[in-house]
Design an enzyme around this catalytic site. Sequence first.
Site, mmCIF file in Angstrom:
data_model
loop_
_atom_site.group_PDB
_atom_site.id
_atom_site.type_symbol
_atom_site.label_atom_id
_atom_site.label_comp_id
_atom_site.label_asym_id
_atom_site.label_seq_id
_atom_site.Cartn_x
_atom_site.Cartn_y
_atom_site.Cartn_z
ATOM 1 N N GLY A 177 0.831 -1.196 0.000
ATOM 2 C CA GLY A 177 0.000 0.000 0.000
ATOM 3 C C GLY A 177 0.863 1.241 0.000
ATOM 4 O O GLY A 177 2.049 1.193 0.338
ATOM 5 N N CYS A 178 0.274 2.372 -0.392
ATOM 6 C CA CYS A 178 1.084 3.590 -0.507
ATOM 7 C C CYS A 178 1.543 4.080 0.860
ATOM 8 O O CYS A 178 2.701 4.470 1.037
ATOM 9 C CB CYS A 178 0.324 4.669 -1.264
ATOM 10 N N TYR A 179 0.645 4.058 1.849
ATOM 11 C CA TYR A 179 1.052 4.483 3.196
ATOM 12 C C TYR A 179 2.126 3.571 3.768
ATOM 13 O O TYR A 179 3.155 4.053 4.262
ATOM 14 C CB TYR A 179 -0.160 4.529 4.121
ATOM 15 N N ALA A 207 4.297 1.821 2.202
ATOM 16 C CA ALA A 207 5.569 2.008 1.495
ATOM 17 C C ALA A 207 6.387 3.121 2.138
ATOM 18 O O ALA A 207 7.584 2.959 2.423
ATOM 19 C CB ALA A 207 5.311 2.309 0.018
ATOM 20 N N ALA A 208 5.751 4.261 2.375
ATOM 21 C CA ALA A 208 6.480 5.398 2.948
ATOM 22 C C ALA A 208 6.891 5.125 4.395
ATOM 23 O O ALA A 208 8.024 5.392 4.798
ATOM 24 C CB ALA A 208 5.614 6.662 2.868
#
Lengths: 323, 323, 323, 323
Positions: free
Chosen positions: C124-126, C128-129
């Site tokens: 997921g994008c969150y 990943a960061a």
Amino acid sequence: MSGYGGGELLHLIAGHPSFELAYVAGESSAGQTLAQRFPWLGGREEGGLVIAPFEPQKLPALELLFVSLPTGKSRDPLARVAEKVKIVDVGGDHRFVDGWTYGLTELPGQRARIARAARLANPGCYPAAALLALAPLVKERLIEPEGIVIDAKSGVTGAGRGGASAFGYAETNEDLFAYGLAAHAHVPEIEAALAQIGGAKASVAFTPHLVPMSRGLLATCYARPRDGVASEQLHEAAAALYANEPFVRLTQAQAGAGPHTGWATGSNLAFLSYAINARTGLVIALGAIDNLGKGAAGQALQNANLMTGQHETAGLKGLPVRP
Amino acid sequence: MSGYGGGELLHLIAGHPSFELAYVAGESSAGQTLAQRFPWLGGREEGGLVIAPFEPQKLPALELLFVSLPTGKSRDPLARVAEKVKIVDVGGDHRFVDGWTYGLTELPGQRARIARAARLANPGCYPAAALLALAPLVKERLIEPEGIVIDAKSGVTGAGRGGASAFGYAETNEDLFAYGLAAHAHVPEIEAALAQIGGAKASVAFTPHLVPMSRGLLATCYARPRDGVASEQLHEAAAALYANEPFVRLTQAQAGAGPHTGWATGSNLAFLSYAINARTGLVIALGAIDNLGKGAAGQALQNANLMTGQHETAGLKGLPVRP
Amino acid sequence: MSGYGGGELLHLIAGHPSFELAYVAGESSAGQTLAQRFPWLGGREEGGLVIAPFEPQKLPALELLFVSLPTGKSRDPLARVAEKVKIVDVGGDHRFVDGWTYGLTELPGQRARIARAARLANPGCYPAAALLALAPLVKERLIEPEGIVIDAKSGVTGAGRGGASAFGYAETNEDLFAYGLAAHAHVPEIEAALAQIGGAKASVAFTPHLVPMSRGLLATCYARPRDGVASEQLHEAAAALYANEPFVRLTQAQAGAGPHTGWATGSNLAFLSYAINARTGLVIALGAIDNLGKGAAGQALQNANLMTGQHETAGLKGLPVRP
Amino acid sequence: MSGYGGGELLHLIAGHPSFELAYVAGESSAGQTLAQRFPWLGGREEGGLVIAPFEPQKLPALELLFVSLPTGKSRDPLARVAEKVKIVDVGGDHRFVDGWTYGLTELPGQRARIARAARLANPGCYPAAALLALAPLVKERLIEPEGIVIDAKSGVTGAGRGGASAFGYAETNEDLFAYGLAAHAHVPEIEAALAQIGGAKASVAFTPHLVPMSRGLLATCYARPRDGVASEQLHEAAAALYANEPFVRLTQAQAGAGPHTGWATGSNLAFLSYAINARTGLVIALGAIDNLGKGAAGQALQNANLMTGQHETAGLKGLPVRP
């Protein structure tokens, strides 16, 4: 090289298959590395390059130099650059000046001239959009070249002065206004190019507007058609002139809408569309570009490719970043 | 009452010194309280009002009803509203329709008609800006009423369909485009009003553009001057027509820039400016408003004030929220 | 393949030196060509491809399939895809599911697993960061893995549901809010990955926020340091873990500022920064990415490169579009 | 008085039922009329006022003076203002300074002190949001006052330095970053206020973020609950402390979402919400305001009302401009 156009050029050159970045000059940032100025270049070879002060007589061995100096500041220094160094001037000082070739590649006859040029004046961002839209109509004498209205809208990186942060966020956000009502540097450029294309005097009412976005430029052009001109002829003239152009796209209005500036963001593409207004008979020609792409750095690289014998699209095949 | 215009009207009415909010109807939100729909109304008296389904024959005792229904949906229901209830229709179905008064207060002769009206058609947002800018020129026959170009730019709350969230953030942000190229509902309204003011047929090429901002509308109008018209006459005609208008401001171009839409945000103000283009002799008239203020809810309240004997500026003295 | 992540993948694949786009499926857009759906693809070979309905048992001969279906909708169809077709699932249904490899390349030990995978779950994008920022600290046991606060901020393309235009422009512009306060699908993914890296139970308070921008994601993470941990150790742990990573950049706070999401826009880059808060002793770890780049399509292509024996950076060398 | 906060104060005072604007001073704009500086004031009485240079010893007869000078620049000049002139200092130099009353009206016991004050220090925008959210929890000892995390997000008018256009549009748009990681002037103010409310030392990790919007501020606060504290107690403590507050609204998370900053835009409202995070047990307290409203000019006017015997809400009843 500073400002938004310069930053965009650096990105394009860094991604170019053949060009090598050998020299970068700047005033306020001299002494910094590129990676200090542009953090995303950290970890790349280009990032280690130190920004030099611009000394036109002490350039390293270069095949071609891109220049983007503030208006009025480039004539003297560029006159001192060695002849063997080819120049693409992204700034406005050498457009329609003797000894310099005007570099909007897709205008009739221009590509061959550019390929032979050693001193090239890159078009302004507003003229790029307006001229691409109007050129086929003027060339085929479908419209009257006098009394053309060019109502143009640009994001702030196109309207910037010398690339500086001229426009504050809070002032620009949720705001819109027309400027340059008295005069604008791009008017003589547009009229000269139209006159050259059409072989007759041209006059334009040009009104630029500042729109709250970073990139994107739309020229909405209104002109009187010559007698008996039909809507299809407009599109056909553009289709003929731009038949093999890699960066120009003709679009048909879908549900009455013209091309979006967002279709071009981050690319060298130009989108054109044509209509005849039913109430007044006026011709409407629309041109949408990224002001930093086809309106500045992309066009500059396209010209440099031609001037150095590269494939015209080298380093320019990127698709838009959208949304 | 739903959509952006409706929400804005609720705010204005809640702040009005004499009006009392007695009834709110809506389709999708029926059954909710206003505070559930608009969280900032929590803790206020208005917040407790329950949104009713709109049943035109079962209205409570009202002096005046504001209506904003989707285009084509208001003729039948409004015909069933009791005659003693005055109506301001913010939607588009009753503009230049028999039995309805057109409600752009500052147009010549209009204020007195509005004060007598029981059925009032509020102007569209684009016509409001364009007509305020053009009215003095057409009235004084300073421009040719045919072949006028109106290049208009609006934030998304003005271009919305029925107030719905028609425009996604990611699609609208960093984008700009022209729409309505084939036809637009506001064209007959503009031409009819101009013909009424000038006593002669008018025709306009109207091109609306969607700009990435929530509010704000600018009409950039181009027209051919009558013979011998000078720049000062434009400004003087506007100064004369709007001499005592509380919501109209004439501005002189500063450094060649016209009025900013941001100067009007959240208010009922309209800013106008005039110029003659040096290259083509064309007249440029600029009108900047908040599309939800003078372009919708503010104008509606101004009309309601007149129709009910209130002071025309009651509830409308607020200054713009800027930046 | 629809939505923002799918569009971004199309662009990346179109620019990839070896991959060929052979098949595109979609639900609402089936039957259209890619150029009809994405006007900027007009004039390119890919633009002529017709979007098919997704029929997992009737796929053409493919080496690898990217999938991005709404949450809960991909388990059944993907189970029917032939085994010889490798799959990268950009959606959320197969993360930490048996038979699927979790594909955040830079996590300890993950690259080799990905290269062997035939079924890959993209992060997921969150996560990943946040995971890129926290992984070195958890791996080196510099922070307590329980009670970590992840305060995350995302542009709307990252918060979208299934890629649809869930967020209207007028509602999102000039607004900011926290969501997912009760629960968020990314929490188990983050905790599972942290537990795997650190070999100990992890717990996080994760609060996502929606920010008025199209792209960009910042995770601001707060954690309690283990006894005696010094500020330098944080940076050193990250420098060691990411020493040879082509897409990870460590930044030192300049004038106290962390990495900008805008540094990553349109690229596959991730920017990390570390600090210890002087008043509380808490560790602050910051991770900035483009949610459609390293947070979705860029990471997906990086994984596909590894799974098919391409160079890991093929098609991903692009610099950010900035500004 | 310059900058964004000053402009907002001018608007509020112009709309105040009793206050009269008698004097305006500024440095860079001295000599201009207000209408030249703020075009929308043209045609109003206030618009004719000439901006004077600020000479603290030569003030006209004033009951109360609002001041907003850059940090570090107000101690000397304000010491020279005659004692009978009451002062509200919107800047940061007199917060928790002897002889000055701290002016966040809703904090326990503060209203009465403000009513007696002649020298008032208005709170910073970040502290206003964070303290309103945390005050009930600290007062009722529901959370540990040490180790509180305040992750705050602000539009650019809140992060501006002295109101200048510190942030360019193109740089700020589509970007997000944390700043003040090393230290921030608001930390001592927050800790001092929390210690005063709770009667115990407080420490906070405060991380401000700049968000691409003009107005709006959200403080997302994380704290460890005291033993046995339940979710309902958080909300109840806030409901008790703010029971009769005209500008504070408690909201329940709807679908897990907290209050929106857009609910406050242009108003003096503050929206608060509370939750306990299920995975970590941490308390989450959210405070959303308009940084120029409750975070600056609105709070300043509220204080001035109290100091001069006006009704506390005079001139502050305006609803938000939304969208």
